[in-house]
Design a protein around this motif. Structure first.
Motif, PDB file in Angstrom:
ATOM      1  N   PRO A 152       0.952  -1.147   0.005  1.00 12.72           N
ATOM      2  CA  PRO A 152      -0.067  -0.050   0.088  1.00 12.72           C
ATOM      3  C   PRO A 152       0.752   1.141  -0.107  1.00 12.72           C
ATOM      4  O   PRO A 152       0.542   2.338  -0.731  1.00 12.72           O
ATOM      5  N   GLN A 153       2.004   1.284   0.759  1.00 16.80           N
ATOM      6  CA  GLN A 153       2.968   2.429   0.673  1.00 16.80           C
ATOM      7  C   GLN A 153       3.510   2.582  -0.538  1.00 16.80           C
ATOM      8  O   GLN A 153       3.529   3.729  -1.318  1.00 16.80           O
ATOM      9  N   ARG A 154       3.907   1.595  -1.380  1.00 17.78           N
ATOM     10  CA  ARG A 154       4.523   1.620  -2.672  1.00 17.78           C
ATOM     11  C   ARG A 154       3.503   2.085  -3.593  1.00 17.78           C
ATOM     12  O   ARG A 154       4.127   3.122  -4.482  1.00 17.78           O
ATOM     13  N   LYS A 155       2.440   1.875  -3.393  1.00 18.27           N
ATOM     14  CA  LYS A 155       1.255   2.571  -4.372  1.00 18.27           C
ATOM     15  C   LYS A 155       1.095   4.038  -4.164  1.00 18.27           C
ATOM     16  O   LYS A 155       1.186   4.769  -5.269  1.00 18.27           O
ATOM     17  N   ILE A 156       1.047   4.414  -3.042  1.00 17.64           N
ATOM     18  CA  ILE A 156       1.007   5.700  -2.425  1.00 17.64           C
ATOM     19  C   ILE A 156       2.216   6.587  -3.283  1.00 17.64           C
ATOM     20  O   ILE A 156       2.214   7.590  -3.829  1.00 17.64           O
ATOM     21  N   ILE A 157       3.206   6.057  -2.893  1.00 19.77           N
ATOM     22  CA  ILE A 157       4.488   6.558  -3.491  1.00 19.77           C
ATOM     23  C   ILE A 157       4.389   6.878  -4.830  1.00 19.77           C
ATOM     24  O   ILE A 157       4.897   7.715  -5.421  1.00 19.77           O
ATOM     25  N   HIS A 158       4.383   5.636  -5.470  1.00 14.22           N
ATOM     26  CA  HIS A 158       4.546   5.576  -7.057  1.00 14.22           C
ATOM     27  C   HIS A 158       3.386   6.419  -7.746  1.00 14.22           C
ATOM     28  O   HIS A 158       3.842   7.269  -8.696  1.00 14.22           O
ATOM     29  N   ASP A 159       2.192   6.502  -7.112  1.00 12.48           N
ATOM     30  CA  ASP A 159       1.203   7.179  -7.926  1.00 12.48           C
ATOM     31  C   ASP A 159       1.253   8.581  -7.712  1.00 12.48           C
ATOM     32  O   ASP A 159       1.115   9.364  -8.579  1.00 12.48           O
ATOM     33  N   SER A 160       1.930   9.021  -6.434  1.00 12.08           N
ATOM     34  CA  SER A 160       2.116  10.421  -6.077  1.00 12.08           C
ATOM     35  C   SER A 160       3.170  11.011  -7.178  1.00 12.08           C
ATOM     36  O   SER A 160       3.146  12.147  -7.763  1.00 12.08           O
ATOM     37  N   ILE A 161       4.346  10.055  -7.527  1.00  8.42           N
ATOM     38  CA  ILE A 161       5.393  10.591  -8.505  1.00  8.42           C
ATOM     39  C   ILE A 161       4.741  10.596  -9.858  1.00  8.42           C
ATOM     40  O   ILE A 161       4.978  11.813 -10.564  1.00  8.42           O
ATOM     41  N   TYR A 162       4.185   9.942 -10.276  1.00  9.49           N
ATOM     42  CA  TYR A 162       3.484   9.858 -11.577  1.00  9.49           C
ATOM     43  C   TYR A 162       2.449  10.678 -11.875  1.00  9.49           C
ATOM     44  O   TYR A 162       2.135  11.647 -12.995  1.00  9.49           O
ATOM     45  N   GLU A 163       1.554  11.234 -10.696  1.00 10.84           N
ATOM     46  CA  GLU A 163       0.442  11.954 -10.987  1.00 10.84           C
ATOM     47  C   GLU A 163       0.584  13.522 -10.385  1.00 10.84           C
ATOM     48  O   GLU A 163      -0.029  14.264 -10.968  1.00 10.84           O
ATOM     49  N   ASP A 172       1.029  19.575   0.160  1.00  5.84           N
ATOM     50  CA  ASP A 172       1.324  19.620   1.353  1.00  5.84           C
ATOM     51  C   ASP A 172       0.727  18.104   2.017  1.00  5.84           C
ATOM     52  O   ASP A 172       1.451  17.436   2.907  1.00  5.84           O
ATOM     53  N   ALA A 173      -0.397  17.680   1.583  1.00  8.34           N
ATOM     54  CA  ALA A 173      -0.855  16.605   2.169  1.00  8.34           C
ATOM     55  C   ALA A 173       0.057  15.306   1.489  1.00  8.34           C
ATOM     56  O   ALA A 173       0.357  14.424   2.247  1.00  8.34           O
ATOM     57  N   THR A 174       0.511  15.384   0.236  1.00  5.12           N
ATOM     58  CA  THR A 174       1.527  14.229   0.003  1.00  5.12           C
ATOM     59  C   THR A 174       2.584  14.313   0.773  1.00  5.12           C
ATOM     60  O   THR A 174       2.994  13.382   1.098  1.00  5.12           O
ATOM     61  N   ARG A 175       3.204  15.544   1.303  1.00  6.48           N
ATOM     62  CA  ARG A 175       4.124  15.502   1.882  1.00  6.48           C
ATOM     63  C   ARG A 175       4.077  14.732   3.544  1.00  6.48           C
ATOM     64  O   ARG A 175       4.984  14.026   3.739  1.00  6.48           O
ATOM     65  N   GLU A 176       2.969  15.093   4.067  1.00  7.19           N
ATOM     66  CA  GLU A 176       2.422  14.292   5.137  1.00  7.19           C
ATOM     67  C   GLU A 176       2.430  12.829   5.041  1.00  7.19           C
ATOM     68  O   GLU A 176       2.720  12.214   5.839  1.00  7.19           O
ATOM     69  N   ARG A 177       1.974  12.569   3.886  1.00  4.93           N
ATOM     70  CA  ARG A 177       1.828  10.974   3.777  1.00  4.93           C
ATOM     71  C   ARG A 177       3.189  10.289   3.494  1.00  4.93           C
ATOM     72  O   ARG A 177       3.433   9.226   4.218  1.00  4.93           O
ATOM     73  N   TYR A 178       4.092  11.087   3.094  1.00  5.73           N
ATOM     74  CA  TYR A 178       5.473  10.452   2.945  1.00  5.73           C
ATOM     75  C   TYR A 178       6.059  10.566   4.344  1.00  5.73           C
ATOM     76  O   TYR A 178       6.764   9.568   4.802  1.00  5.73           O
ATOM     77  N   GLN A 179       5.821  11.553   5.201  1.00 12.21           N
ATOM     78  CA  GLN A 179       6.173  11.643   6.372  1.00 12.21           C
ATOM     79  C   GLN A 179       5.860  10.342   7.192  1.00 12.21           C
ATOM     80  O   GLN A 179       6.393   9.834   8.272  1.00 12.21           O
ATOM     81  N   SER A 180       4.493  10.037   7.115  1.00 10.77           N
ATOM     82  CA  SER A 180       3.881   9.066   7.725  1.00 10.77           C
ATOM     83  C   SER A 180       4.615   7.714   7.485  1.00 10.77           C
ATOM     84  O   SER A 180       4.883   6.919   8.193  1.00 10.77           O
ATOM     85  N   ILE A 181       4.764   7.529   6.174  1.00 11.85           N
ATOM     86  CA  ILE A 181       5.315   6.195   5.636  1.00 11.85           C
ATOM     87  C   ILE A 181       6.614   6.115   6.250  1.00 11.85           C
ATOM     88  O   ILE A 181       6.999   4.957   6.734  1.00 11.85           O
TER      89      ILE A 181
END
Length: 243
Positions: A152-163, A172-181
């Protein structure tokens, strides 16, 4: 000063950052208004993505990068850097085709982590970077362990890069997801994190990371300038099997 051959376009966002940082570092090291000698071969990202994602054709994708490497050699480059992490999986295949060396981003990163005395490195990047073995192999050669995010974490990271990130969007919301991961990876035993996509450091600074963070972009640029200015020798190939 040696001429740096740069394969860019994957994406233009990080390629622009590479050009900027290499010249900033060159000026700070050499003084005055010195700028780097760079020859750029910019890959058409759409053609690359079509091959890799739409057709799942690794051979065609590798061929695109090999052609770019050959063109850089013909243009007089002394060595090659690729402004993209996951494309480094093709280096063992392409290196024997040319007579100038690649400066491998995973090796540069491994040396920086090792110098800090850290051992267990979480890898954040696109799926090819997180799921292929080129980072774990090179890390292992340097006495380091690679820790991979969960699916699930790989999907969040990969999708955020491509999208988002390759479109120059940093939320900011994406940065917070990365910090949580990263915090979760720390709980799994990671003592550091490799920002192993050349766009991620534009989203998340080292100061914003819950773990010591290594910007592969910055490390690659610093090493490229060192080699260009000092003429230091380095291995023409990374000691790993061809894929």
């Amino acid at each position: 000063m040696k001429k740096i051959g740069m394969i860019g376009g994957l994406s233009w966002v990080s390629t622009a950052e590479y050009y900027k940082r290499i010249n900033e570092i060159t000026r700070s090291k050499a003084g005055g208004v010195t700028s780097a000698r760079i020859v750029l071969e910019s890959v058409n990202r759409q053609e690359y993505v079509t091959a890799v994602i739409d057709r799942n054709d690794e051979v065609a994708a590798c061929r695109q990068i090999a052609q770019s490497a050959s063109m850089l050699q013909a243009a007089g480059a002394d060595f090659i850097i690729i402004a993209c992490n996951d494309v480094h999986r093709f280096v063992p295949v392409i290196q024997p085709m040319i007579n100038i060396p690649f400066l491998h981003i995973a090796q540069v990163t491994a040396e920086a982590v090792k110098a800090r005395g850290l051992k267990r490195v979480a890898i954040l990047g696109v799926r090819k970077t997180m799921e292929c073995d080129f980072y774990p192999k090179i890390f292992a050669q340097n006495g380091l362990d690679a820790i991979i995010p969960s699916e699930p974490q790989r999907k969040i990271i990969h999708d955020s890069i491509y999208e988002e990130l390759v479109h120059n969007r940093f939320l900011d919301a994406t940065r917070e997801r990365y910090q949580s991961i990263i915090a979760d990876l720390a709980a799994r035993g990671a003592d550091s994190v490799a920002l192993a996509c050349t766009e991620i450091p534009l989203l998340l600074s080292q100061e914003q990371s819950p773990l010591p963070a290594f910007s592969t972009t910055e490390l690659h640029c610093q090493s490229a300038v060192a080699h260009a200015l000092a003429g230091q020798s380095f291995s023409a190939s990374v000691n790993e099997s061809r894929q």
